[in-house]
Design a protein around this motif. Structure first.
Motif, PDB file in Angstrom:
ATOM      1  N   LEU A 145      21.518  53.845  49.611  1.00 39.57           N
ATOM      2  CA  LEU A 145      22.605  54.812  49.746  1.00 39.57           C
ATOM      3  C   LEU A 145      22.363  56.033  48.865  1.00 39.57           C
ATOM      4  N   ILE A 146      22.030  55.798  47.604  1.00 40.05           N
ATOM      5  CA  ILE A 146      21.795  56.907  46.675  1.00 40.05           C
ATOM      6  C   ILE A 146      20.614  57.752  47.144  1.00 40.05           C
ATOM      7  N   GLY A 147      19.551  57.100  47.618  1.00 40.85           N
ATOM      8  CA  GLY A 147      18.393  57.835  48.113  1.00 40.85           C
ATOM      9  C   GLY A 147      18.728  58.692  49.322  1.00 40.85           C
ATOM     10  N   THR A 148      19.523  58.156  50.233  1.00 41.53           N
ATOM     11  CA  THR A 148      19.932  58.926  51.412  1.00 41.53           C
ATOM     12  C   THR A 148      20.754  60.141  51.015  1.00 41.53           C
ATOM     13  N   ILE A 149      21.693  59.955  50.088  1.00 41.83           N
ATOM     14  CA  ILE A 149      22.522  61.066  49.626  1.00 41.83           C
ATOM     15  C   ILE A 149      21.666  62.136  48.949  1.00 41.83           C
TER      16      ILE A 149
END
Length: 291
Positions: A145-149
């Motif tokens: 999730l953090i990487g996508t954001i």
């Protein structure tokens, strides 16, 4: 050399939870710190703090329904952040109240509502998790999730960079020569909400804005150009994450506060020793008087 390895490198080599914490914190720094620079330049620093509190009711609702699961809490926090951003903007445009006052009212209501929702089901431990995060407990889903954001943020910044810079310098001029003014503003608020939601997974709702704003504020004391300021803010954020995690590991301290306090130390040093800090300003004033 052995001393340096044991204290600086070994924790990240020997423990998987430290590796995941480092990866999540570094990705947050890359995405959130440039957004913090634009928030600061727009004089919207407290808006970021308000938005961080605004996501709490949505995240708490996800927790109430599904427990400590990433997707429901993330979607809830994202929805709550969007509702508060749009609501505060609507109030400022339809009434005599300015946006900062309406944002303050919304965020205080959101904070109280979120704490109440968490308290309905959870314990004090769950409340602390939601408010202050658990960067040392990040799993693969949270990292994804953090990487996508982070990727979405970098792509959006690259596409709308000139519009964001123009709105920081002269928003009225941008609106007079282009129709991009309002869309850029709402896209930027969306990036703020996204990065706060990502930061929420690691640092909680109360500290996620710290990684966004403190490195940006420190970088302002070293340069006046936006591009170097963003890069320097990312570098300060990365260094703060590494030092904070090491401090947390060796001193058995909460990881989130340790990261933000590490950034705070850099901020205080920047106030004193930065090229636009106290000492440099005094030297310039003294040289002007003697000249």
């Amino acid at each position: 050399m052995l001393f340096l390895y044991e204290y600086l490198i070994a924790p990240f080599v020997e423990f998987a939870f430290m590796q995941r914490a480092l990866a999540g914190a570094l990705m947050l720094s890359v995405g959130a710190c440039p957004v913090g620079v634009f928030l600061m330049l727009r004089r919207m620093s407290l808006t970021g703090d308000a938005m961080a509190h605004a996501i709490l009711p949505g995240a708490a609702t996800g927790f109430l329904l599904y427990g400590l699961q990433i997707i429901p809490m993330t979607l809830g926090g994202l929805a709550a952040g969007v509702v508060v951003a749009l609501g505060a903007g609507a109030v400022s445009r339809l009434t005599i109240q300015k946006e900062d006052a309406s944002m303050a009212a919304f965020y205080l209501i959101s904070l109280a509502l979120g704490v109440l929702i968490v308290s309905l089901r959870g314990s004090n431990v769950d409340l602390m998790h939601v408010l202050f995060g658990t960067v040392l407990a990040l799993n693969n889903d949270a990292l994804s999730l953090i990487g996508t954001i982070t990727v979405v943020t970098l792509v959006a910044l690259a596409i709308f960079w000139r519009g964001l810079v123009a709105e920081c310098l002269d928003p009225l001029f941008l609106r007079s020569v282009s129709r991009l003014g309002p869309p850029v503003h709402f896209i930027f608020l969306g990036l703020v909400v996204l990065n706060l939601v990502g930061g929420f997974q690691a640092l909680g709702t109360l500290l996620s804005v710290g990684l966004m704003m403190v490195p940006a504020a420190a970088a302002r004391f070293w340069t006046s150009r936006i591009e170097p300021m963003c890069l320097l803010a990312v570098a300060i954020g990365v260094a703060s994450c590494i030092s904070g995690l090491l401090l947390s590991y060796h001193a058995s301290l909460p990881s989130g506060p340790a990261i933000i306090l590490s950034a705070g130390v850099v901020y205080l040093l920047s106030i004193i020793a930065g090229t636009r800090g106290v000492l440099a300003t005094r030297v310039r004033h003294a040289s002007h008087r003697t000249a």
